[in-house]
Design an enzyme around this catalytic site. Sequence first.
Site, mmCIF file in Angstrom:
data_model
loop_
_atom_site.group_PDB
_atom_site.id
_atom_site.type_symbol
_atom_site.label_atom_id
_atom_site.label_comp_id
_atom_site.label_asym_id
_atom_site.label_seq_id
_atom_site.Cartn_x
_atom_site.Cartn_y
_atom_site.Cartn_z
ATOM 1 N N GLY A 135 0.816 -1.207 0.000
ATOM 2 C CA GLY A 135 0.000 0.000 0.000
ATOM 3 C C GLY A 135 0.848 1.254 0.000
ATOM 4 O O GLY A 135 2.050 1.223 -0.295
ATOM 5 N N THR B 263 2.190 3.238 2.314
ATOM 6 C CA THR B 263 3.409 3.277 3.119
ATOM 7 C C THR B 263 4.434 2.273 2.620
ATOM 8 O O THR B 263 5.639 2.569 2.585
ATOM 9 C CB THR B 263 3.097 3.008 4.598
ATOM 10 O OG1 THR B 263 2.124 3.951 5.056
ATOM 11 C CG2 THR B 263 4.350 3.139 5.444
ATOM 12 N N ASP C 71 2.483 -9.135 -0.680
ATOM 13 C CA ASP C 71 1.095 -8.778 -0.399
ATOM 14 C C ASP C 71 0.220 -10.021 -0.501
ATOM 15 O O ASP C 71 0.716 -11.126 -0.751
ATOM 16 C CB ASP C 71 0.607 -7.677 -1.346
ATOM 17 C CG ASP C 71 -0.348 -6.704 -0.657
ATOM 18 O OD1 ASP C 71 -1.247 -7.177 0.070
ATOM 19 O OD2 ASP C 71 -0.197 -5.482 -0.840
ATOM 20 N N ARG D 141 -6.054 3.664 8.815
ATOM 21 C CA ARG D 141 -7.012 4.527 9.504
ATOM 22 C C ARG D 141 -7.878 5.278 8.510
ATOM 23 O O ARG D 141 -7.435 5.681 7.446
ATOM 24 C CB ARG D 141 -6.280 5.559 10.381
ATOM 25 C CG ARG D 141 -5.663 5.010 11.629
ATOM 26 C CD ARG D 141 -4.843 6.086 12.336
ATOM 27 N NE ARG D 141 -5.673 7.085 12.984
ATOM 28 C CZ ARG D 141 -5.194 8.193 13.525
ATOM 29 N NH1 ARG D 141 -3.901 8.452 13.466
ATOM 30 N NH2 ARG D 141 -5.994 9.045 14.132
ATOM 31 N N LEU E 244 5.319 -1.257 11.502
ATOM 32 C CA LEU E 244 4.688 0.051 11.323
ATOM 33 C C LEU E 244 3.178 -0.016 11.538
ATOM 34 O O LEU E 244 2.537 0.985 11.844
ATOM 35 C CB LEU E 244 4.970 0.597 9.919
ATOM 36 C CG LEU E 244 4.429 2.007 9.688
ATOM 37 C CD1 LEU E 244 5.379 3.041 10.285
ATOM 38 C CD2 LEU E 244 4.189 2.294 8.225
ATOM 39 N N ARG F 292 7.903 15.123 12.285
ATOM 40 C CA ARG F 292 6.795 16.087 12.271
ATOM 41 C C ARG F 292 7.079 17.247 13.218
ATOM 42 O O ARG F 292 6.866 18.420 12.872
ATOM 43 C CB ARG F 292 5.493 15.381 12.652
ATOM 44 C CG ARG F 292 4.969 14.464 11.565
ATOM 45 C CD ARG F 292 3.811 13.611 11.998
ATOM 46 N NE ARG F 292 3.231 12.901 10.845
ATOM 47 C CZ ARG F 292 2.537 11.778 10.924
ATOM 48 N NH1 ARG F 292 2.308 11.225 12.108
ATOM 49 N NH2 ARG F 292 2.062 11.200 9.835
ATOM 50 N N HIS G 34 2.572 5.977 20.241
ATOM 51 C CA HIS G 34 2.365 6.646 18.958
ATOM 52 C C HIS G 34 0.899 7.039 18.855
ATOM 53 O O HIS G 34 0.082 6.342 18.273
ATOM 54 C CB HIS G 34 2.751 5.700 17.817
ATOM 55 C CG HIS G 34 2.685 6.322 16.460
ATOM 56 N ND1 HIS G 34 3.268 7.537 16.158
ATOM 57 C CD2 HIS G 34 2.118 5.887 15.301
ATOM 58 C CE1 HIS G 34 3.061 7.815 14.888
ATOM 59 N NE2 HIS G 34 2.359 6.835 14.344
#
Length: 315
Positions: free
Chosen positions: A12, A14, A34, A85, A121, A154, A178
């Site tokens: 995907g 990421t 995958d 998400r 992740l 960030r 996180h």
Amino acid sequence: MKRKKIAIVGSGFTGQGTALFAAARDLGDIVLVDLPARENYAKGVALDMMEAMPVYGSDTRLVGTSDYAEIAGADVVVITAGVPRKPGMSREDLVNTNAGIVKDVAEKVARYAPDSVIIVLTNPVDSMTYVALKASGFPKNRVIGQSGVLDTARFRTFLANAIGCSFQDVVGCVLGGHGDDMVPLVRYTSAGGIPVEKLLPKETIDAIVERTRKGGGEIVNLMGTSAGYAPGMALVEMIDAILNDRKRILPSIAYLEGEYGYTDMCLGVMTVLGGGGLEKVIELDLTDEEKVALDKGAQGVRNLIEMLKAGILAQ
């Protein structure tokens, strides 16, 4: 000299970002894994990227597959697979579905790439790192979660924009889970060696801390799905540190056995990453206020882990 090998589970957004950035750095050959229903898609992504390498100047070979036997000999395996998400969802909403996915993947990694280092992740990443550790049976130094490099990136981005300086001049530090309870440590953050508290007013820093905590949700609300480029680049920073034994001091999710008073859980802390994987946990001196904030986030992670221990990890 034998080339390094990186396996990325999940093709995907990421997974693609991770593969592209790793290929651009020529860190090693890459296998994108995958589901069988997405095998052709993974093959297409890998081929498209590989065809860009002669122009870019990299010799990275990429393949896409649904066959885990293809990851044999991988030095690093990155787990990005999972349900992403959507707007209005918390990372915790994903826990049961993604725990099953991560458990299955980790068991296959243990079978086909038993000497690899796993980097997780998949969200909620602190508890998913714990699932991968237990399901793989790997030692704690070879199962690591990625959150802090991204959260710190960030934090650095927002601070540099507010200060008006280069991103490269800002050095930051973010600990904890996180999510909304992460702990950006302003005391340990500087720009060009100058504490950021000397460069920005408190209200600006406070707003940046809050924006950092909500950084993932900001992307989800804008795009309708999780970030891909920044997490991918953060993963590549960790992969590079491990494959090239750089002894980088980076925030990572580590399995803790007494550090900060926590045991049998995975949480974001400062670490040293090198050829042995997660080689050291660096325990910082925290103020009472910082420790209370860290405890709050740790309790949220603990709650998820206890739920998983009574559920999918008990099966």
